[in-house]
Motif scaffolding. Structure first.
Motif, PDB file in Angstrom:
ATOM      1  N   TRP A 320     -24.366  -9.568   7.208  1.00  0.00           N
ATOM      2  CA  TRP A 320     -22.948  -9.462   6.857  1.00  0.00           C
ATOM      3  C   TRP A 320     -22.701  -8.190   6.041  1.00  0.00           C
ATOM      4  O   TRP A 320     -23.596  -7.717   5.347  1.00  0.00           O
ATOM      5  CB  TRP A 320     -22.511 -10.645   5.984  1.00  0.00           C
ATOM      6  N   LYS A 321     -21.468  -7.697   6.098  1.00  0.00           N
ATOM      7  CA  LYS A 321     -21.053  -6.642   5.170  1.00  0.00           C
ATOM      8  C   LYS A 321     -19.603  -6.885   4.753  1.00  0.00           C
ATOM      9  O   LYS A 321     -18.858  -7.557   5.479  1.00  0.00           O
ATOM     10  CB  LYS A 321     -21.217  -5.249   5.798  1.00  0.00           C
ATOM     11  N   ALA A 322     -19.224  -6.314   3.595  1.00  0.00           N
ATOM     12  CA  ALA A 322     -17.931  -6.702   3.023  1.00  0.00           C
ATOM     13  C   ALA A 322     -17.328  -5.627   2.141  1.00  0.00           C
ATOM     14  O   ALA A 322     -18.045  -4.773   1.618  1.00  0.00           O
ATOM     15  CB  ALA A 322     -18.119  -7.973   2.191  1.00  0.00           C
ATOM     16  N   ASP A 323     -16.023  -5.714   1.970  1.00  0.00           N
ATOM     17  CA  ASP A 323     -15.273  -4.824   1.080  1.00  0.00           C
ATOM     18  C   ASP A 323     -14.095  -5.588   0.484  1.00  0.00           C
ATOM     19  O   ASP A 323     -13.592  -6.535   1.096  1.00  0.00           O
ATOM     20  CB  ASP A 323     -14.626  -3.671   1.875  1.00  0.00           C
ATOM     21  N   PHE A 324     -13.623  -5.113  -0.677  1.00  0.00           N
ATOM     22  CA  PHE A 324     -12.294  -5.502  -1.119  1.00  0.00           C
ATOM     23  C   PHE A 324     -11.296  -4.498  -0.547  1.00  0.00           C
ATOM     24  O   PHE A 324     -11.651  -3.346  -0.288  1.00  0.00           O
ATOM     25  CB  PHE A 324     -12.199  -5.497  -2.646  1.00  0.00           C
ATOM     26  N   VAL A 325     -10.051  -4.950  -0.391  1.00  0.00           N
ATOM     27  CA  VAL A 325      -9.019  -4.107   0.200  1.00  0.00           C
ATOM     28  C   VAL A 325      -7.793  -4.144  -0.704  1.00  0.00           C
ATOM     29  O   VAL A 325      -7.326  -5.229  -1.063  1.00  0.00           O
ATOM     30  CB  VAL A 325      -8.622  -4.641   1.606  1.00  0.00           C
ATOM     31  N   HIS A 326      -7.297  -2.952  -1.062  1.00  0.00           N
ATOM     32  CA  HIS A 326      -6.041  -2.913  -1.819  1.00  0.00           C
ATOM     33  C   HIS A 326      -4.863  -2.947  -0.865  1.00  0.00           C
ATOM     34  O   HIS A 326      -3.915  -3.686  -1.034  1.00  0.00           O
ATOM     35  CB  HIS A 326      -5.988  -1.662  -2.705  1.00  0.00           C
ATOM     36  N   GLU A 327      -4.943  -2.098   0.147  1.00  0.00           N
ATOM     37  CA  GLU A 327      -3.823  -2.009   1.098  1.00  0.00           C
ATOM     38  C   GLU A 327      -4.367  -1.890   2.521  1.00  0.00           C
ATOM     39  O   GLU A 327      -5.223  -1.035   2.787  1.00  0.00           O
ATOM     40  CB  GLU A 327      -2.990  -0.760   0.776  1.00  0.00           C
ATOM     41  N   LEU A 328      -3.886  -2.743   3.396  1.00  0.00           N
ATOM     42  CA  LEU A 328      -4.307  -2.680   4.799  1.00  0.00           C
ATOM     43  C   LEU A 328      -3.413  -1.642   5.497  1.00  0.00           C
ATOM     44  O   LEU A 328      -2.363  -1.978   6.047  1.00  0.00           O
ATOM     45  CB  LEU A 328      -4.141  -4.068   5.415  1.00  0.00           C
ATOM     46  N   THR A 329      -3.841  -0.394   5.446  1.00  0.00           N
ATOM     47  CA  THR A 329      -3.004   0.685   5.984  1.00  0.00           C
ATOM     48  C   THR A 329      -3.004   0.647   7.518  1.00  0.00           C
ATOM     49  O   THR A 329      -3.846  -0.020   8.131  1.00  0.00           O
ATOM     50  CB  THR A 329      -3.555   2.053   5.544  1.00  0.00           C
ATOM     51  N   ASP A 330      -2.110   1.414   8.123  1.00  0.00           N
ATOM     52  CA  ASP A 330      -2.085   1.473   9.592  1.00  0.00           C
ATOM     53  C   ASP A 330      -3.403   2.030  10.135  1.00  0.00           C
ATOM     54  O   ASP A 330      -3.887   1.595  11.181  1.00  0.00           O
ATOM     55  CB  ASP A 330      -0.907   2.332  10.070  1.00  0.00           C
ATOM     56  N   ASP A 331      -3.986   2.983   9.412  1.00  0.00           N
ATOM     57  CA  ASP A 331      -5.282   3.516   9.854  1.00  0.00           C
ATOM     58  C   ASP A 331      -6.374   2.442   9.790  1.00  0.00           C
ATOM     59  O   ASP A 331      -7.249   2.376  10.660  1.00  0.00           O
ATOM     60  CB  ASP A 331      -5.695   4.714   8.990  1.00  0.00           C
ATOM     61  N   ALA A 332      -6.314   1.629   8.732  1.00  0.00           N
ATOM     62  CA  ALA A 332      -7.293   0.534   8.623  1.00  0.00           C
ATOM     63  C   ALA A 332      -7.102  -0.456   9.775  1.00  0.00           C
ATOM     64  O   ALA A 332      -8.077  -0.932  10.369  1.00  0.00           O
ATOM     65  CB  ALA A 332      -7.146  -0.160   7.278  1.00  0.00           C
ATOM     66  N   VAL A 333      -5.839  -0.751  10.073  1.00  0.00           N
ATOM     67  CA  VAL A 333      -5.553  -1.670  11.184  1.00  0.00           C
ATOM     68  C   VAL A 333      -6.192  -1.146  12.470  1.00  0.00           C
ATOM     69  O   VAL A 333      -6.835  -1.884  13.221  1.00  0.00           O
ATOM     70  CB  VAL A 333      -4.024  -1.858  11.348  1.00  0.00           C
ATOM     71  N   GLN A 334      -6.044   0.151  12.690  1.00  0.00           N
ATOM     72  CA  GLN A 334      -6.611   0.758  13.904  1.00  0.00           C
ATOM     73  C   GLN A 334      -8.142   0.606  13.950  1.00  0.00           C
ATOM     74  O   GLN A 334      -8.710   0.264  14.986  1.00  0.00           O
ATOM     75  CB  GLN A 334      -6.248   2.235  13.920  1.00  0.00           C
ATOM     76  N   ALA A 335      -8.771   0.837  12.801  1.00  0.00           N
ATOM     77  CA  ALA A 335     -10.242   0.699  12.741  1.00  0.00           C
ATOM     78  C   ALA A 335     -10.655  -0.752  12.990  1.00  0.00           C
ATOM     79  O   ALA A 335     -11.634  -1.033  13.693  1.00  0.00           O
ATOM     80  CB  ALA A 335     -10.753   1.181  11.382  1.00  0.00           C
ATOM     81  N   HIS A 336      -9.888  -1.677  12.426  1.00  0.00           N
ATOM     82  CA  HIS A 336     -10.190  -3.099  12.652  1.00  0.00           C
ATOM     83  C   HIS A 336     -10.057  -3.456  14.127  1.00  0.00           C
ATOM     84  O   HIS A 336     -10.899  -4.154  14.692  1.00  0.00           O
ATOM     85  CB  HIS A 336      -9.245  -3.979  11.829  1.00  0.00           C
ATOM     86  N   VAL A 337      -8.992  -2.976  14.735  1.00  0.00           N
ATOM     87  CA  VAL A 337      -8.755  -3.340  16.138  1.00  0.00           C
ATOM     88  C   VAL A 337      -9.888  -2.800  17.015  1.00  0.00           C
ATOM     89  O   VAL A 337     -10.406  -3.501  17.889  1.00  0.00           O
ATOM     90  CB  VAL A 337      -7.374  -2.822  16.610  1.00  0.00           C
TER      91      VAL A 337
END
Ligand SMILES: Cc1cc2nc3c(=O)[nH]c(=O)nc-3n(C[C@H](O)[C@H](O)[C@H](O)COP(=O)(O)OP(=O)(O)OC[C@H]3O[C@@H](n4cnc5c(N)ncnc54)[C@H](O)[C@@H]3O)c2cc1C
Length: 460
Positions: A320-337
């Motif tokens: 597993w790997k993990a992070d905390f997130v302050h803001e789910l930016t549009d760029d982050a959304v793209q990386a997630h998708v």
């Protein structure tokens, strides 16, 4: 004085003392993550606190490494050790609910299933993990994220006191009034400071909840993520919904042609008035994207808590790997998708847990859990059955994390960290790290409890 022997430990302890030649050793040495295959010199399942004190003293005097475990869910396998002592607290299952003070005392071998079962009978609950099989001990000591968190805080925010056997073999009770520094460190600092034998938690009136999983087409994942981001930021704190990428399991509420295909979804949990549940769930069904299928409705809280146990059984390979997130930016959304679309196995997943709400009303230095300004805890869960697939699956987790990490906070939730994340410990604790090293020096100066996301004792 000569080193104590295992025979001496056997005669001192009332619980099981299991060595490699004893029946049951193979089962007793297994932990949740099948990637971890270690052979302890001895495994102790204590009958009481006296056994815990004797085992800690034995390990220290014999100069053996000591691993401590409750529910055995540690993905890095901190609950076991080659050629050392394993203190397996799963034998300590006592629970006492006090419905008048709305508190519960639970011994460290309880799982969330045990605790929820006991408190549910009184219409009460506290924030726990989202599976019933996880241990209360490791989860509480790292922080504790679950459906009720936005409303009632992290699990550690509900901790009122803890009985702790320290490295010198003594038992102390840590609370807001006694051993305050230890109590501070236990709330997020993990297993660094001693063996907790019993936890006392605050309870809240939670009996039935309204929720369950809702799945959407993968092609709508970016829309769903953006919608979730906006929705959860303003949602009532009774709503504990989390987002997931997953492979659709073969369940009756999902159309058969979707079974085994990649999808995304949201699992909702409304803990407010039950009669409002349907209305509070409607936006997830009507405002996001047409669901492929859903299984939402009113249910006893422990039913939702155990609904996904089967998807994440023991005995899988885990990374597993993990992070905390302050803001789910549009760029982050793209990386997630891009990476979430490739969840490689039905047991693997990626979850975004909301933290906005009660956890953020605790100051960052009030407990050891430092990321009080994070809005989300992200975890990429690699889980698969066959060790032959390890390289491919570990690569998926690492590639995914490398893609999202630049958009996330530097640190992550210590309970979701891997064994290769020891260099992130300082970042995970931010400004609390120095105080943690001082508390460590006071209670465990020789670092007996080092099989964990390890905080080194300060040298002064
Ligand atoms: C399938 C799965 C689902 C999860 N879901 C969630 C979730 O919803 N929310 C969440 O917050 N986390 C979750 N986690 C992460 C979980 O919090 C950690 O894995 C945690 O360490 C599990 O606690 P445990 O007692 O089961 O583990 P163990 O392996 O028994 O313990 C982990 C570590 O905690 C310490 N420890 C355990 N017991 C004691 C004790 N009595 N005294 C002192 N130290 C002790 C030790 O350092 C030990 O190595 C999940 C993990 C898994 C594998």
């Amino acid at each position: 004085m000569s080193n104590p022997t295992i025979e001496e430990l056997r005669s001192a302890a009332r619980g099981a003392v299991i060595g490699p030649d004893d029946g049951g050793y193979e089962g007793a040495r297994a932990v949740y993550n099948a990637m971890i295959d270690r052979r302890p010199r001895v495994i102790v399942r204590p009958a009481d606190v006296a056994d815990v004190m004797a085992t800690v003293t034995f390990a220290r005097s014999a100069g053996l490494e000591l691993a401590v475990r409750g529910g055995a869910h540690s993905v890095p396998g901190f609950g076991t050790v080659d050629d050392g002592v394993v203190l397996d607290l799963s034998s300590l299952k006592g629970i006492r609910v006090d419905p008048v003070t709305k508190t519960v005392r639970a011994q460290a071998g309880c799982t969330w299933g045990d605790l929820d079962h006991a408190t549910h009978a009184f219409g009460l609950a506290t924030t726990g993990g989202i599976l019933s099989t996880t241990g209360i001990a490791g989860l509480s000591l790292g922080g504790g994220i679950g459906y009720l968190g936005r409303r009632y805080g992290l699990t550690c925010d509900n901790l009122l006191s803890a009985d702790v056997v320290t490295a010198d073999g003594r038992m102390v009770t840590a609370s807001a009034k006694d051993h305050e520094d230890l109590f501070w460190a236990l709330r997020g600092g993990g297993g660094n400071f001693g063996v907790v034998t019993e936890f006392e938690y605050r309870l809240h009136p939670v009996k039935h909840v309204y929720g369950g999983p809702i799945l959407y087409d993968l092609g709508r994942a970016a829309d769903v993520l953006r919608w979730y981001r906006e929705y959860i930021a303003a949602a009532p704190e009774e709503q504990g919904a989390f987002f997931a990428f997953l492979v659709a399991p073969p369940l009756p509420f999902i159309p058969e042609e979707r079974h085994g295909t990649n999808v995304c979804g949201i699992v909702t949990c409304w803990s407010g008035p039950l009669e409002e549940g349907e209305r509070q769930t409607r936006p997830f069904l009507e405002d996001v994207a047409p669901p492929i299928g859903h299984h939402t409705g009113p249910m006893p809280y422990p039913a939702l808590q155990s609904a996904f146990d089967g998807l994440h059984p023991p005995g899988m390979q885990n990374y597993w790997k993990a992070d905390f997130v302050h803001e789910l930016t549009d760029d982050a959304v793209q990386a997630h998708v891009e990476h979430g679309a490739n969840v490689p196995h039905v047991h693997s997943t990626m979850h975004l847990y909301p933290l906005n709400g009660a956890p953020q009303r605790v100051a960052p230095d009030e407990t050891a859990f430092a990321y009080r300004d994070a809005n989300i805890a992200a975890v990429i869960v690699g889980m698969w059955p066959d060790a032959a697939d390890n390289d491919r699956n570990i690569r998926w987790v690492r590639d995914y994390w490398e893609a999202i990490h630049p958009h996330d906070a530097e640190g992550g939730y210590i309970n979701f960290m891997s064994g290769d994340d020891q260099d992130r410990i300082h970042a995970n604790y931010r400004g609390n790290y120095d105080r943690l090293t001082a508390v460590k020096a006071a209670y465990d100066p020789d670092n007996l409890f080092h099989l964990n996301q390890n905080i080194q004792p300060s040298s002064t």
